[in-house]
Structures are given as structure tokens and as C-alpha cells.
Write a protein that holds these residues in place. Structure first.
Motif, short mmCIF file in Angstrom:
data_model
loop_
_atom_site.label_atom_id
_atom_site.label_comp_id
_atom_site.label_asym_id
_atom_site.label_seq_id
_atom_site.Cartn_x
_atom_site.Cartn_y
_atom_site.Cartn_z
N VAL A 1 45.51 -25.00 27.77
CA VAL A 1 46.54 -24.74 28.77
C VAL A 1 46.13 -25.29 30.13
O VAL A 1 46.93 -25.91 30.85
CB VAL A 1 46.84 -23.23 28.86
CG1 VAL A 1 47.71 -22.91 30.07
CG2 VAL A 1 47.51 -22.74 27.58
N GLU A 2 44.86 -25.11 30.50
CA GLU A 2 44.38 -25.61 31.79
C GLU A 2 44.41 -27.14 31.82
O GLU A 2 44.76 -27.74 32.83
CB GLU A 2 42.97 -25.10 32.05
CG GLU A 2 42.36 -25.55 33.37
CD GLU A 2 43.11 -25.05 34.60
OE1 GLU A 2 42.86 -25.58 35.69
OE2 GLU A 2 43.95 -24.14 34.46
N HIS A 3 44.05 -27.78 30.70
CA HIS A 3 44.09 -29.25 30.64
C HIS A 3 45.52 -29.75 30.82
O HIS A 3 45.76 -30.72 31.56
CB HIS A 3 43.53 -29.71 29.28
CG HIS A 3 43.40 -31.20 29.17
ND1 HIS A 3 44.46 -32.03 28.85
CD2 HIS A 3 42.32 -32.03 29.35
CE1 HIS A 3 44.06 -33.28 28.83
NE2 HIS A 3 42.76 -33.31 29.13
N ASP A 4 46.46 -29.12 30.17
CA ASP A 4 47.87 -29.50 30.34
C ASP A 4 48.31 -29.35 31.79
O ASP A 4 49.03 -30.20 32.34
CB ASP A 4 48.77 -28.66 29.44
CG ASP A 4 48.74 -29.09 27.98
OD1 ASP A 4 48.18 -30.17 27.70
OD2 ASP A 4 49.26 -28.35 27.13
N ARG A 5 47.88 -28.27 32.43
CA ARG A 5 48.27 -28.02 33.81
C ARG A 5 47.71 -29.07 34.75
O ARG A 5 48.42 -29.56 35.65
CB ARG A 5 47.81 -26.64 34.26
CG ARG A 5 48.34 -26.20 35.62
CD ARG A 5 47.69 -24.90 36.08
NE ARG A 5 46.28 -25.10 36.42
CZ ARG A 5 45.87 -25.60 37.59
NH1 ARG A 5 46.74 -25.97 38.51
NH2 ARG A 5 44.58 -25.73 37.84
N VAL A 6 46.44 -29.44 34.56
CA VAL A 6 45.79 -30.37 35.47
C VAL A 6 46.22 -31.82 35.21
O VAL A 6 46.48 -32.58 36.15
CB VAL A 6 44.25 -30.24 35.36
CG1 VAL A 6 43.56 -31.32 36.19
CG2 VAL A 6 43.81 -28.85 35.82
N PHE B 1 39.73 -29.15 22.08
CA PHE B 1 39.68 -27.76 22.56
C PHE B 1 39.30 -26.75 21.48
O PHE B 1 39.00 -25.60 21.79
CB PHE B 1 41.05 -27.36 23.14
CG PHE B 1 41.63 -28.39 24.05
CD1 PHE B 1 41.06 -28.67 25.28
CD2 PHE B 1 42.77 -29.10 23.67
CE1 PHE B 1 41.61 -29.63 26.12
CE2 PHE B 1 43.33 -30.05 24.50
CZ PHE B 1 42.75 -30.33 25.73
N GLY B 2 39.33 -27.17 20.22
CA GLY B 2 39.06 -26.23 19.14
C GLY B 2 40.26 -25.40 18.75
O GLY B 2 40.11 -24.34 18.12
N VAL B 3 41.48 -25.85 19.13
CA VAL B 3 42.70 -25.13 18.77
C VAL B 3 43.15 -25.62 17.39
O VAL B 3 43.71 -26.71 17.25
CB VAL B 3 43.80 -25.35 19.81
CG1 VAL B 3 45.10 -24.67 19.36
CG2 VAL B 3 43.38 -24.81 21.17
#
Length: 580
Positions: A501-506, A550-552
Motif C-alpha cells: 500500500v505504501e509503495h502504491d501511495r509513493v 512485497f510477499g503478498v
């Protein structure tokens, strides 16, 4: 001395009667040398600038003069009293001041003819003027034949009574052509009447048309009935202005209702205009203030103050369901606190918006209009319905009787003819008494949140009005409740979903969207790809990269559960105003 030409009647209701019709304690009688049986003809503001020696001995005969800005303990008070006495005023009202009236002033009043009154410090001059004028209007029995027996301010009752006398459909409007009341619909209304009732005001283009033709100039300048002939669009109409002295309070309109108007319709309207004066005065002075107080009591009741039930108009031993209707605009609604960013007065205007109020809150003109229609429909739907506004929402307390969703669907049906507006309406469970109303409100709000989330997943052009009862959306509502509890904890944790989620945001990537679509499609890559409008191989590549970076891994049950939670919370945060 008075601010307008006084009414020259030599008789009128007594000062005692006028004082008996206003709130006890609003005014105090200091001295009444002729008693309080003296007749009163009008209530006006005292204007020292208009005082002249040649005004004549009876320039203010029978008037109650409000000496705004004059304190009974001040030196000029004696001059004001003497001038009022020379002019034949029935009474003069002053502000008492900290020390009260001077002894010299009281002695002078005792030797004259004009009663000396003081207003209580907590009462404003505007309120005093309105209450006195309303009391004066209620004391005038002239012209009330055929419409007696209505409670003060019962404009709907007046409209229905006049409709029977006139033989047509009645609309009572304020001077700005906004609808205050209308008679019941016994026949199919013509298009103009339908538009006026739905919008709670005469359409602006129609107002401009009547103004350009000179119709309004004639209406406001005469005391007689004005005829608007029928044309190929609309039925014949008769209109008359409602006046109190020189003040225009509004107008009464009669339209042919599937049949010609009665022969004596014009005479009936003249009678109705005289009879309407106290009711419109009451509406101006007490009706709006009472409506605001009642709405505040409804909010208090919905917050959990069961003691407000009586003031809100709710019967303590009667079951109610709370219906929440929201004017949808794609934004998330803030938590209910029972306070309005805009205090709506029910006449198409709003008050109290401060300069620092956040932009975007409130319903906007279109939203206000559709909520006004819903509130009007609620009042007509079933006796005992009470309403309150808060931002983009209307709260309706409906006496139970035909199931939870019935009231919401009935209310929503009234705006089907306005396709531009989207309304989301939810009905909470029936509450046995006032103590259960907050829980019913919370459930109804959850229904609206569910409907809003459904709408957010649709293309903008496909969003439509929707309605549901709580028992129809229990699974989705329960998920919302769980997410509300989990959200504070989630922010303090870390893991694969947090990283994605943080990667998508940045970086503006869309790994989260891909995983969400995949999970929503029950892990069917083909269906998810179609929803995202991408090739299935493109989706599989994104899912593989989410697992590598991310390991998702959606194949892992624990990760799948965390992804469901984290991605829902991320979508919720992105919908909030000011989110990065």
C-alpha cells in the motif's frame, strides 16, 4: 415619529390583550396611567430623527412605540416619553438598563396618558417587534369568516380550508415565491404546480417571466385579487398579496384543479388574505424559531437524550424507525454529531456559515432542494413523522407500522422525477421507545455507508438512487463495523500489505488495485482482468510482482485475509478529503 404612516383606526385590541398574547415576562409594565385597556392600532419603531413639532397631536395615536437604543435611565428617555405622550401613543417600550427607570421618568409617565414599558434584557428588539405584531394580528377578528378554528401558524390547514372555499388548488408562498404550504392534491396537478411543489418554490424561469410581464408589480401594489388567465400550458390562476399594514407577508395562489374555479373564488381569496395575516405573522415570528428548536431536540434525541422526546414531537410509548437519506456526491460523510454546518431555516436560505467553515460540507443548493422535498414528503407520509437535517443528510423518525424499508422507499419515491439527484436512503431497526433511537440511527447510517460504498464502485454515470433496510445489508454492515474497530490498530502494525500500500501511495503504482480485483473475483484472473480492463496475462504479471516485491501471496489464507482488511482500509483513507 413612527417609521411609517400609522393605521388611522380609532379602535383596536387592548394593550392588555396584546400583552397577554406574548411570552410572559418579555415586557414589564412600569406605569399605565390610563390602565391597560387602551386600544392599540399598530407596533412601530420610534425614530427620533422624524420627530417634528407639527406632526399633530394624534400622529402616533394608538401605537406601541419601540424606543430602540433608548435606556430608561438615560436623560433622553424623558424627552422620548413626553413626545410619545403628545402624539397620543398607547405605550412606549424602552430598555431598562442596569439601574432601571429613573424616578423622574416614572413620575412623568404617571402624569401623562402613555404607558411606560420596559423589555427584559435577554429579549432582542427584533423578537419583541415580531411578537407584538403577531399578537396584534391574532387579535384582529376582521375577515376570518369561514377559516376560523385553525391553530396559529397552521398554514397547511389554511391552504386546505381555502381550497374548499375557492374550489381549486391553493399554494401559500412567501414574498420570494418559496412554497410555505399547499392544499392536498385531489386531482392531477398541472405541470407548473407539480414543479412548484417538488422544488418548494416557483421555478426561477417562471418568476423571471412573471416579473418581466409586470405581474408581480401589480400583485404587490394592490390589495385586490390579480388574475392570471389560462394559456395553452397552464390553468387559470388567481393570486392575492397577504399584507399586515405596509408589510407584505406573502401571497395566496389559487389554480383551477381539474374544474373551473368557483364564481365567488375572488371574494373567498380576499377573505383568506385577511385571515392569513396572523398565520403568516406567526410563521415568521414563532414558526421558524420553533422549527429550529424542534430540530435541535430531534438531534439531542438521536444522540441519546431521551428527555428531548416531547420537545421533538415524539410519543414516548410509540415505536419508531430512523430513516437516513443522504444527498450523494461521491464524498464520505463525516461522523454524525447532531450539529449542522448550515442551519437551514426551511425557506431556501441558510444561516450561520462562518468564514472558517470547511468547504464542501453541507448539501449544496441541489442537495438542499432534494432533502427539502424528502422532508416535505415525510410530513405528508404519516402523522407523527419528525425530521432533522445534518450536512448532506436528512434524519426522519417514522412511526413504525409497515416494516423497516417501507418508509425509506416511500420517501425515496418522491424524488424519482428528479433524475439528476442521487439519494441513498437507509432504514434502521424499529426502536420500542426513545432510548432505542440512537441505535436505530447508527444502523440506518451504516446502511447508507454500505450503499455509498456500492455506489463508489460504479462508474459515475451509472450511480442511481438506492434504498435498503438494515436487515438487508447485515453482512456488509458488519464488515464496516469490524473495520471501524480494526482501523486504529492497523496503523500501528507493519507487514507485506502495509509495504504494498505504501509503495502504491509513493510511486503511483496499482498493485493494490490488482490484488483487490483478484480477491473480489474469488481469485478468478479472467473475471478480475475484465473488471480492470486489462489482459489476463497483465494481471498475472502484476500479481507475481506483488508476491516477489512485497510477499503478498493471495494463495496464502493469512495473507489473503490481511489483504482484504488492509486494502479496504486503504481505499477508505483515499476517499477522505485531504488524503495524499
Amino acid at each position: 415619529m413612527p417609521t411609517h404612516e400609522p393605521d388611522r383606526r380609532e379602535t383596536g385590541p387592548s394593550l392588555e390583550r396584546i400583552l397577554g398574547l406574548i411570552d410572559p415576562g418579555m415586557l414589564d409594565v412600569v406605569v399605565a396611567p390610563r390602565g391597560t385597556g387602551v386600544p392599540v392600532t399598530d407596533v412601530v419603531l420610534h425614530d427620533p430623527g422624524e420627530e417634528r413639532e407639527d406632526d399633530g397631536a394624534r400622529a402616533a395615536a394608538g401605537l406601541i412605540l419601540l424606543a430602540v437604543g433608548v435606556e430608561a435611565a438615560s436623560p433622553e428617555a424623558l424627552d422620548v416619553l413626553r413626545a410619545a405622550d403628545r402624539a397620543g401613543a398607547a405605550a412606549v417600550v424602552m430598555r431598562p438598563g442596569a439601574r432601571g427607570p429613573r424616578a423622574e421618568l416614572v413620575e412623568a409617565a404617571g402624569r401623562g396618558r402613555t404607558a411606560l414599558l420596559t423589555r427584559r434584557p435577554e429579549q432582542g428588539w427584533t423578537e419583541v417587534l415580531g411578537r407584538l405584531r403577531t399578537a396584534l394580528a391574532h387579535s384582529d377578528p376582521a375577515g376570518t369568516t369561514g377559516v376560523a378554528g385553525l391553530r396559529p401558524g397552521d398554514l397547511s390547514g389554511l391552504a386546505n380550508t381555502v381550497a374548499a372555499l375557492v374550489g381549486g388548488a391553493i399554494t401559500i408562498e412567501d414574498p420570494q415565491s418559496r412554497v410555505l404550504a399547499y392544499s392536498r392534491l385531489d386531482h392531477e396537478p398541472d405541470p407548473m404546480r407539480r414543479l412548484t411543489i417538488l422544488g418548494q418554490e416557483v421555478p426561477r424561469w417562471r418568476v423571471d417571466e412573471l416579473r418581466a410581464s409586470g405581474f408581480f408589480r401589480t400583485l404587490w401594489s394592490t390589495e385586490d385579487v390579480v388574475r392570471l388567465p389560462a394559456d395553452d400550458r397552464y390553468a387559470e390562476r388567481l393570486a392575492i398579496a397577504v399584507r399586515h399594514g405596509s408589510e407584505v407577508l406573502g401571497s395566496i395562489w389559487a389554480a383551477a384543479d381539474g374544474r373551473p374555479l368557483a364564481e365567488d373564488a375572488a371574494a373567498a381569496l380576499r377573505t383568506a388574505a385577511r385571515a392569513a395575516v396572523p398565520h403568516l405573522s406567526h410563521h415568521q415570528t414563532w414558526g421558524l424559531a420553533a422549527a429550529r428548536a424542534r430540530e435541535g431536540a430531534v438531534h439531542a434525541l438521536l444522540r441519546g437524550d431521551a428527555r428531548s422526546a416531547r420537545e421533538a414531537g415524539v410519543t414516548a410509548d410509540r415505536p419508531y424507525a430512523v430513516v437516513v437519506a443522504e444527498a450523494y456526491d461521491g464524498r464520505e460523510e463525516e461522523a454524525y454529531d447532531g450539529r449542522e454546518e448550515e442551519a437551514y431555516d426551511g425557506q431556501g436560505t441558510s444561516e450561520g456559515r462562518g468564514a472558517g467553515a470547511p468547504e464542501g460540507r453541507g448539501a449544496g443548493r441541489a442537495g438542499r432542494r432534494v432533502l427539502d422535498v424528502l422532508a416535505l414528503q415525510a410530513a405528508a407520509y404519516r402523522p407523527g413523522c419528525v425530521t432533522a437535517r445534518s450536512g448532506r443528510r436528512l434524519y426522519v423518525l417514522v412511526p413504525a407500522g409497515d416494516g423497516e424499508a417501507g418508509p425509506a422507499r416511500t420517501l425515496l419515491a418522491s424524488v424519482r422525477s428528479v433524475p439528476r439527484d442521487v439519494v441513498l436512503a437507509g432504514a434502521g431497526p424499529v426502536a420500542a421507545g426513545p432510548a432505542g433511537l440512537p441505535a436505530s440511527r447508527e444502523a440506518a447510517e451504516l446502511v447508507v455507508r454500505v450503499l455509498r460504498e456500492r455506489a463508489a464502485r460504479l462508474p459515475a454515470g451509472e450511480v442511481r438512487s438506492a434504498v435498503a433496510a438494515y436487515d438487508e445489508v447485515v453482512p456488509e454492515a458488519t464488515v464496516l463495523r469490524l473495520l471501524d474497530r480494526v482501523e486504529p490498530l492497523w496503523g500501528s502494525l507493519a507487514g507485506p500489505v502495509h509495504a504494498m500500500v505504501e509503495h502504491d501511495r509513493v510511486h503511483g503504482s496499482a498493485y493494490g488495485d490488482s490484488v483487490t480485483a483478484y480477491l473480489d473475483a474469488s481469485c478468478d484472473a479472467g473475471t478480475a482482468a475484465r473488471r480492470l480492463n486489462v489482459h489476463p496475462n497483465t494481471l498475472r504479471y502484476r500479481l507475481r510482482r506483488a508476491r516477489e516485491l512485497f510477499g503478498v501471496d493471495p494463495a496464502d489464507p493469512a495473507v489473503r485475509l490481511l489483504a482484504e482488511i488492509g486494502l479496504r482500509l486503504a481505499a477508505r483513507r483515499s476517499d477522505r478529503p485531504g488524503s495524499p
